[in-house]
Design an enzyme around this catalytic site. Structure first.
Site, PDB file in Angstrom:
ATOM      1  N   THR A  50      32.997  27.081  65.461  1.00  0.00           N
ATOM      2  CA  THR A  50      33.418  28.207  64.636  1.00  0.00           C
ATOM      3  C   THR A  50      34.411  27.696  63.598  1.00  0.00           C
ATOM      4  O   THR A  50      34.707  26.507  63.541  1.00  0.00           O
ATOM      5  CB  THR A  50      34.081  29.311  65.487  1.00  0.00           C
ATOM      6  OG1 THR A  50      35.382  28.859  65.909  1.00  0.00           O
ATOM      7  CG2 THR A  50      33.243  29.641  66.715  1.00  0.00           C
ATOM      8  N   CYS A  51      34.956  28.607  62.802  1.00  0.00           N
ATOM      9  CA  CYS A  51      35.920  28.191  61.787  1.00  0.00           C
ATOM     10  C   CYS A  51      37.195  27.640  62.416  1.00  0.00           C
ATOM     11  O   CYS A  51      37.935  26.890  61.772  1.00  0.00           O
ATOM     12  CB  CYS A  51      36.252  29.353  60.851  1.00  0.00           C
ATOM     13  SG  CYS A  51      36.971  30.793  61.674  1.00  0.00           S
ATOM     14  N   ALA A 191      26.330  35.621  53.160  1.00  0.00           N
ATOM     15  CA  ALA A 191      25.805  36.898  53.646  1.00  0.00           C
ATOM     16  C   ALA A 191      25.707  36.913  55.162  1.00  0.00           C
ATOM     17  O   ALA A 191      24.889  37.640  55.721  1.00  0.00           O
ATOM     18  CB  ALA A 191      24.427  37.168  53.025  1.00  0.00           C
ATOM     19  N   GLY A 192      26.558  36.142  55.816  1.00  0.00           N
ATOM     20  CA  GLY A 192      26.566  36.113  57.269  1.00  0.00           C
ATOM     21  C   GLY A 192      27.427  37.214  57.853  1.00  0.00           C
ATOM     22  O   GLY A 192      27.869  38.133  57.148  1.00  0.00           O
TER      23      GLY A 192
END
Length: 445
Positions: A50-51, A191-192
């Protein structure tokens, strides 16, 4: 006997500049898992990326060897020496590794305590590994239990009550920097799920956003229709930035979307108007040098920490309750894990005892020429009775030991008695995935 090992880095141990070099996407993550399980060092593998973190959960017969192998592979991936990773990597095992995953899934180890997205991220990571065929009995149980724990934390505590996320914090930061957003031009790149949550948060402030996306253009149009925005392509991005006051970037691209040289040309057309770039992607979507351009202010995922700290007020009171839920679920996992190898270990212990009896009887068979068949049967029975009485107490203690330390107790027993893992009883029953896993599989079919 297999053990669970976690190797990971997070926002707590490494800056985004390093995290992005160890990030995985929907293609590289499963490929890495398959590569791991094809080696003889690892039998199961799941990657979470993840980020804010990259974590690899593996099951291995030799965790020391597996850890060294993983460090080498990650160092190669990041193009750094393995020794540079040792200071930033955490590597808990067994129940400690499970506890960490439970806390992650419950949002207790996040930059934003109680964030909602992480539960979905963990679920997708597990389902991806499941589809890739790299999970097994231990990781199946681990991840289904972790997801259940996360659900309990969110339903039984108020940790996630305010529904704060990276996306909402990014919008809060934009408001702090430029003021009221209602009359500002905001561009969202991507666009996630994160982009959708950002659009939702902006919509609450009266902002009509422009979505810039090529790969998921249909999804971008669907989000735009829901939140009153418009859609553009990456080809038109420079033109969109010329008009923008704020740009929020959140794609899964392995390479920068906004390059410094190109942005410099765009800035020259803006007539000195300030531009705020908020990059919440890992790997980063905006080159670091872009923040040095005149009139450009760049924030990355690590820069959100100051805003996050203010959002923690009111949540810490729920943490103790949430941590208690985690510990309750860990006891269940420890009990299961402790029993995972109990029966194979006991079976191996008894086979060892039988082998000793057979060996001793065979070695002394020539000394009993005058012994009758009936007496031979009595000698055999006495030898087996002695073996059974000697093993009775160890067997009872293995079955009734403290579950929290059960895994270590089994390992010690196998070492003391010289039991080989190959002697373990048939594991067909424990290789069958739990009901939750079968349900996930049916849901995807």
């Amino acid at each position: 006997m297999n053990e669970l090992l976690l190797l990971g880095i997070s926002f707590k141990t490494a800056p985004v500049a390093l995290r992005e070099r160890l990030a995985f996407n929907d293609v590289s993550g499963p490929a890495f898992c398959r590569e791991l399980v094809q080696s003889d060092a690892v039998s199961e593998a799941v990657v979470i990326s993840t980020c804010n973190r990259t974590e690899i959960y593996v099951v291995a017969p030799d965790p020391v060897r597996a850890e060294a192998d993983l460090l080498g592979r990650l160092a190669t991936r990041a193009a750094i020496r393995p020794t540079e990773l040792t200071d930033i990597v955490y590597a808990p095992r067994n129940c400690d590794a499970a506890r960490h995953l439970y806390r992650v899934t419950g949002g207790l180890d996040s930059m934003i305590v109680g964030e909602a997205e992480v539960q979905g991220q963990v679920k997708r990571a597990y389902e991806t590994a499941l589809s890739a065929g790299t999970t097994g009995p231990l990781t199946n149980r681990l991840f289904t239990a972790a997801l259940q724990t996360g659900k309990r934390v969110r339903t039984e505590t108020g940790v996630g009550a305010s529904r704060t996320s990276v996306s909402t914090v990014a919008v809060d930061l934009a408001r702090e920097v430029v003021g009221d957003l209602a009359d500002r031009h905001v561009v969202i790149i991507g666009a996630g799920e994160t982009s959708e949550l950002t659009a939702q948060a902006l919509h609450a402030h009266g902002v009509r956003t422009i979505f810039v996306a090529n790969r998921h253009a249909d999804r971008a149009r669907s989000i735009a229709q829901r939140f009153g925005g418009t859609v553009s392509s990456l080809h038109d991005l420079p033109e969109r930035i010329v008009e923008a006051d704020v740009v929020v970037a959140s794609t899964s691209s392995p390479h920068p979307i906004i390059e410094t040289d190109v942005l410099a040309e765009v800035v020259a057309e803006r007539g000195g108007r300030p531009l705020v770039l908020i990059d919440i992607a890992v790997p980063r979507d905006v080159e670091a040098g872009a923040g040095e351009l005149d009139g450009v202010t760049l924030y990355d995922i690590d820069d959100l920490q100051a805003v996050v700290s203010r959002n923690l007020v009111g949540r810490e009171g729920e943490r103790d309750t949430a941590e208690a839920i985690v510990e309750d679920e860990i006891l269940r996992f420890a009990k299961w894990m402790g029993q995972l190898d109990v029966q194979p270990t006991i079976a191996a212990l008894r086979r060892m005892g039988e082998d000793v009896v057979e060996t001793v009887l065979a070695e002394n068979a020539g000394r009993w020429e005058s012994v009758s068949a009936r007496d031979r049967a009595r000698i055999d029975a006495v030898a087996r009775a002695v073996m059974q009485r000697l093993l009775h107490e160890p067997t009872i203690r293995l079955k009734s030991g403290d579950h929290a330390s059960g895994h270590g107790r089994l390992q010690l027993a196998r070492e003391l008695f010289g039991l080989d893992d190959g002697q373990a009883a048939d594991a067909t029953d424990r290789d069958a995935p739990p009901a939750e896993v079968r349900e996930l599989r049916r849901g995807r079919s």
